[in-house]
Design a protein around this motif. Structure first.
Motif, PDB file in Angstrom:
ATOM      1  N   THR A 113       0.799  -1.218   0.000  1.00  0.00           N
ATOM      2  CA  THR A 113       0.000   0.000   0.000  1.00  0.00           C
ATOM      3  C   THR A 113       0.836   1.274   0.000  1.00  0.00           C
ATOM      4  OG1 THR A 113      -1.764  -1.161   1.138  1.00  0.00           O
ATOM      5  CG2 THR A 113      -1.845   1.234   1.211  1.00  0.00           C
ATOM      6  N   ASP A 133     -14.120  -5.154  -2.319  1.00  0.00           N
ATOM      7  CA  ASP A 133     -15.460  -4.588  -2.475  1.00  0.00           C
ATOM      8  C   ASP A 133     -16.040  -4.831  -3.864  1.00  0.00           C
ATOM      9  OD1 ASP A 133     -15.417  -3.458   0.147  1.00  0.00           O
ATOM     10  OD2 ASP A 133     -14.225  -1.793  -0.623  1.00  0.00           O
ATOM     11  N   ASP A 185     -10.843  -2.175  -2.737  1.00  0.00           N
ATOM     12  CA  ASP A 185     -10.973  -2.916  -1.484  1.00  0.00           C
ATOM     13  C   ASP A 185     -11.068  -1.971  -0.304  1.00  0.00           C
ATOM     14  OD1 ASP A 185      -8.393  -1.951  -1.033  1.00  0.00           O
ATOM     15  OD2 ASP A 185      -7.452  -3.912  -0.929  1.00  0.00           O
ATOM     16  N   THR A 186     -11.343  -2.568   0.843  1.00  0.00           N
ATOM     17  CA  THR A 186     -11.355  -1.836   2.109  1.00  0.00           C
ATOM     18  C   THR A 186     -10.505  -2.622   3.093  1.00  0.00           C
ATOM     19  OG1 THR A 186     -13.594  -1.011   1.696  1.00  0.00           O
ATOM     20  CG2 THR A 186     -12.797  -0.912   3.972  1.00  0.00           C
ATOM     21  N   THR A 224      -9.319  -2.506   7.053  1.00  0.00           N
ATOM     22  CA  THR A 224      -9.555  -1.867   8.349  1.00  0.00           C
ATOM     23  C   THR A 224      -8.469  -2.297   9.328  1.00  0.00           C
ATOM     24  OG1 THR A 224     -10.962  -3.625   9.228  1.00  0.00           O
ATOM     25  CG2 THR A 224     -12.056  -1.862   7.990  1.00  0.00           C
ATOM     26  N   VAL A 248     -10.044   2.975   8.577  1.00  0.00           N
ATOM     27  CA  VAL A 248     -10.566   2.416   7.326  1.00  0.00           C
ATOM     28  C   VAL A 248      -9.750   2.993   6.184  1.00  0.00           C
ATOM     29  CG1 VAL A 248     -12.574   2.238   5.794  1.00  0.00           C
ATOM     30  CG2 VAL A 248     -12.902   2.212   8.281  1.00  0.00           C
ATOM     31  N   GLY A 249      -9.226   2.111   5.352  1.00  0.00           N
ATOM     32  CA  GLY A 249      -8.461   2.540   4.188  1.00  0.00           C
ATOM     33  C   GLY A 249      -9.032   1.933   2.921  1.00  0.00           C
ATOM     34  N   LYS A 250      -9.547   2.787   2.071  1.00  0.00           N
ATOM     35  CA  LYS A 250     -10.040   2.336   0.769  1.00  0.00           C
ATOM     36  C   LYS A 250      -8.863   2.310  -0.195  1.00  0.00           C
ATOM     37  CE  LYS A 250     -14.575   2.358   1.569  1.00  0.00           C
ATOM     38  NZ  LYS A 250     -15.465   1.250   1.281  1.00  0.00           N
ATOM     39  N   ARG A 275      -1.110  -2.690  -4.393  1.00  0.00           N
ATOM     40  CA  ARG A 275      -2.220  -1.985  -3.753  1.00  0.00           C
ATOM     41  C   ARG A 275      -1.796  -0.558  -3.502  1.00  0.00           C
ATOM     42  NH1 ARG A 275      -4.590  -0.095   0.891  1.00  0.00           N
ATOM     43  NH2 ARG A 275      -6.841  -0.286   0.894  1.00  0.00           N
TER      44      ARG A 275
END
Length: 147
Positions: free
Chosen positions: A57, A88, A106-107, A109, A118-120, A141
């Motif tokens: 990420t 998602d 995606d999500t 947490t 929460v990270g989208k 990601r």
């Protein structure tokens, strides 16, 4: 009639026994999400091929070795617990019988100082068949922009 029902049952069992490359690849991504949520470093690392490439990420380098991927997930999965990872929405392209690209949103947490975070994000998995196993050969990601 009994012969007909037996034939229908046989056809149904053969059809479900081999779901296809897309379904096989999605099973790997589903296992990835469960391992992430359960904090299972070994389980998640074992889903990656030995020559897999990964950018996490907030990654600033391409991870190219299994030990780098293990180190990444050892830190990621052992902090900010409890954590979850949910795909998602996604789309998949079957490149051939042994390669599938899955892209989506995606999500993720986590928990920081007792508060849920929460990270989208946007995620790409390339899943390929290696021998008899489907494995992640590439994963990237990145955070979803705020706007």
């Amino acid at each position: 009639m009994r012969t007909f029902l037996s034939a229908v049952a046989l056809v149904a069992s053969v059809a479900t026994a081999h779901a296809g490359p897309k379904e096989d690849a999605y099973q790997v991504v589903e296992k990835w999400g469960k391992a992430f949520t359960n904090g299972e470093v070994d389980a998640i690392v074992n889903l990656y091929a030995p020559d897999a490439l990964m950018i996490g990420t907030l990654g600033k380098a391409v991870l190219t070795k299994p030990e780098q991927i293990r180190k990444y997930f050892d830190v990621a999965l052992n902090s900010d617990k409890p954590r979850t990872a949910i795909l998602d929405s996604s789309e998949a392209t079957v490149i051939d019988d042994s390669t599938v690209v899955i892209v989506g949103f995606d999500t993720i947490t986590g928990t920081k100082d007792g508060q849920q975070t929460v990270g989208k994000g946007r995620v790409t998995f390339v899943v390929a068949k290696r021998g008899s196993d489907w494995m992640i050969v590439h994963m990237h990601r990145s955070p979803l922009p705020a706007t």
